[in-house]
Design an enzyme around this catalytic site. Structure first.
Site, PDB file in Angstrom:
ATOM      1  N   HIS A 103     -86.441  34.667 -77.318  1.00  0.00           N
ATOM      2  CA  HIS A 103     -85.371  34.920 -76.353  1.00  0.00           C
ATOM      3  C   HIS A 103     -85.087  36.419 -76.354  1.00  0.00           C
ATOM      4  O   HIS A 103     -85.285  37.093 -77.369  1.00  0.00           O
ATOM      5  CB  HIS A 103     -84.069  34.216 -76.748  1.00  0.00           C
ATOM      6  CG  HIS A 103     -84.127  32.736 -76.872  1.00  0.00           C
ATOM      7  ND1 HIS A 103     -84.625  32.107 -77.991  1.00  0.00           N
ATOM      8  CD2 HIS A 103     -83.707  31.748 -76.034  1.00  0.00           C
ATOM      9  CE1 HIS A 103     -84.522  30.796 -77.841  1.00  0.00           C
ATOM     10  NE2 HIS A 103     -83.969  30.548 -76.662  1.00  0.00           N
ATOM     11  N   ASP A 106     -82.881  37.477 -79.145  1.00  0.00           N
ATOM     12  CA  ASP A 106     -83.466  37.388 -80.484  1.00  0.00           C
ATOM     13  C   ASP A 106     -83.992  38.740 -80.930  1.00  0.00           C
ATOM     14  O   ASP A 106     -83.874  39.117 -82.092  1.00  0.00           O
ATOM     15  CB  ASP A 106     -84.663  36.429 -80.514  1.00  0.00           C
ATOM     16  CG  ASP A 106     -84.331  35.014 -80.126  1.00  0.00           C
ATOM     17  OD1 ASP A 106     -83.175  34.609 -80.303  1.00  0.00           O
ATOM     18  OD2 ASP A 106     -85.238  34.313 -79.647  1.00  0.00           O
ATOM     19  N   GLU A 234     -87.092  23.268 -70.129  1.00  0.00           N
ATOM     20  CA  GLU A 234     -87.053  22.510 -71.379  1.00  0.00           C
ATOM     21  C   GLU A 234     -85.914  21.503 -71.340  1.00  0.00           C
ATOM     22  O   GLU A 234     -84.746  21.876 -71.393  1.00  0.00           O
ATOM     23  CB  GLU A 234     -86.880  23.468 -72.555  1.00  0.00           C
ATOM     24  CG  GLU A 234     -86.870  22.773 -73.900  1.00  0.00           C
ATOM     25  CD  GLU A 234     -86.855  23.769 -75.049  1.00  0.00           C
ATOM     26  OE1 GLU A 234     -86.268  23.442 -76.099  1.00  0.00           O
ATOM     27  OE2 GLU A 234     -87.435  24.861 -74.903  1.00  0.00           O
ATOM     28  N   ASP A 298     -92.479  22.220 -77.658  1.00  0.00           N
ATOM     29  CA  ASP A 298     -91.788  22.753 -78.824  1.00  0.00           C
ATOM     30  C   ASP A 298     -91.935  21.714 -79.920  1.00  0.00           C
ATOM     31  O   ASP A 298     -91.424  20.596 -79.807  1.00  0.00           O
ATOM     32  CB  ASP A 298     -90.303  23.003 -78.528  1.00  0.00           C
ATOM     33  CG  ASP A 298     -90.058  24.377 -77.945  1.00  0.00           C
ATOM     34  OD1 ASP A 298     -91.037  25.080 -77.662  1.00  0.00           O
ATOM     35  OD2 ASP A 298     -88.887  24.746 -77.770  1.00  0.00           O
TER      36      ASP A 298
END
Length: 439
Positions: A103, A106, A234, A298
């Site tokens: 991200h 991040d 997602e 994921d």
């Protein structure tokens, strides 16, 4: 140059199934050929930035346990971000995994303005660009964090305030630009706050229209900039929102159809999110391949005794075998891959735990992949399913699905032929035992 964080750890080697070295691969042999393709190319393993380098080991009842130097209070945020990047790429090389994911928040600290935040992200992207060139590690996907800052407490694209909608659009544009610049294979959108807490203050139709327009703008920008990657959504049913609009694959597909996006957007499916939605991982993967929207995964697992997203490392080989069976039956990954969206338990505080967790999960995934390939090569599972539906391939039955029969036609057929169809065994126990031969 080593950061020293991992001590003198050397790159993990494949030593085979008889190895007792916890810092070796026993089943993940990247050059092993499975169904005509190298294992590394099948799995496309990716290490995530957030759980490994941003999560401090906190929980609702206690603070950080990991005590990473780049998280220390009072440090220069950009210098800490650079150190974090050094440690991250050192870990990627130790593991020998080909991809990573992140991200925007991040990798770099948020500034006082979006322009300052974007400059921070761009500066770390400069660092990434050099490290990627030096190491050969690639970007599986990037995304924007539009759920942590308080401005997004009522959503980003679904926020009742148009100014927040505009801010979110600007943030996504920058994250897409960085992903494109780093040759990311995909761009992911996860709507953690795209939902509601109470219907008492919510206009669902308004919010869905906003979300549909937002995603259309993302797709439009992809084509304007000639970004070749796949746009992924997602799904997750709740947490942090009480109800999220991207509840599961079926819900998202209906949303995509409603807003004309079913040919532009695919799914990034997480095992833990599937469980939260009341499904199995293989259910969500099967649904996605049925709709032609399976993009990436994921990889993690949930604690089945907890009602929230616990993000354990995937270690359950039979579950993984069924998951990769669905992926292989879909033809395998193209731009997608297997992202380790998993975090250490907060008691696993040693740097080496980061390495061992990924090694163990990679071995379990490799075993799952090989079991799935063996099931496909064996053919009995697919053969049973094909036989079960074989009657629909007869011309008179295929015509029903094409719209060539009416209720009256079928009623006449039943009466004229004195049809009395009898049930046939679904043989669930036999099929479960068949799977167990391989997994």
């Amino acid at each position: 140059m080593s950061t020293g964080f991992f001590g003198d750890l050397q790159p993990i080697e494949f030593k085979g199934p008889d190895s007792r070295d916890p810092l070796s691969y026993r089943h993940y042999n990247k050059d092993e050929v499975v169904l005509g393709k190298r294992m590394e190319d099948h799995l496309r393993l990716a290490v995530c930035y957030w759980h490994n380098f941003c999560w401090p080991g906190s929980d609702p009842f206690g603070g950080e346990t990991f005590m990473r130097s780049w998280m220390a209070a009072g440090g220069d945020p950009m210098e800490q971000a650079r150190l974090k990047a050094d440690v991250a790429f050192e870990m990627f090389q130790i593991l020998g995994m080909p991809f990573f994911t992140f991200h925007d928040r991040d990798i770099a600290p948020e500034g006082k303005t979006l322009a300052e935040s974007n400059a921070n992200v761009s500066a770390i992207a400069d660092v990434f660009e050099k490290k990627m060139a030096d190491t050969g590690v690639k970007l599986l996907w990037g995304t924007a964090n539009m759920f942590s800052n308080r401005r997004f407490m009522s959503g980003a694209a679904t926020n009742p305030d148009p100014d927040v909608f505009a801010y979110a659009a600007a943030q996504v544009k920058n994250a897409m630009d960085v992903t494109h610049r780093l040759n990311g294979a995909n761009y992911v959108l996860w709507g953690g706050r795209e939902g509601y807490e109470t219907l008492l203050n919510t206009n669902i139709k308004q919010e869905l229209d906003q979300l549909g327009r937002f995603l259309n703008m993302v797709v439009e920008y992809k084509h304007k900039t000639d970004f070749k990657g796949t746009i992924l959504i997602e799904p997750k049913p709740q947490e942090p929102s009480k109800h999220q609009y991207d509840y599961d694959v079926g819900t998202v597909y209906g949303f995509l159809k409603a807003y004309g996006l079913e040919n532009e957007v695919k799914m990034n499916i997480e095992q833990g999110h599937a469980i939260l939605a009341g499904h199995s991982f293989e259910h969500e993967l099967h649904m996605a391949r049925s709709f032609g929207i399976l993009g990436s995964v994921d990889m993690n697992r949930n604690d089945y005794q907890c009602g929230w997203d616990t993000d354990h490392f995937g270690m359950n080989v039979p579950e993984l075998a069924l998951a990769y069976y669905e992926i292989l039956m879909d033809g395998g990954f193209t731009t997608g891959g297997t992202n380790f969206d998993a975090k250490l338990r907060r008691q696993s505080i040693d740097p080496v735990d980061l390495i061992q967790a990924h090694v163990g999960s990679a071995d379990a995934i490799a075993r799952g992949l090989k079991a799935a390939a063996a099931m496909i090569e064996d053919g009995r599972l697919k053969g049973f399913v094909d036989d079960r539906y074989a009657g629909w391939s007869k011309p008179e039955n295929a015509e029903i699905l094409k719209g060539g029969s009416s209720l009256e036609d079928l009623a006449d057929r039943v009466h004229s032929s004195d049809l009395e169809p009898q049930p046939k065994s679904g043989k669930q126990e036999y099929l479960e035992s068949l799977v167990n031969l391989f997994a």
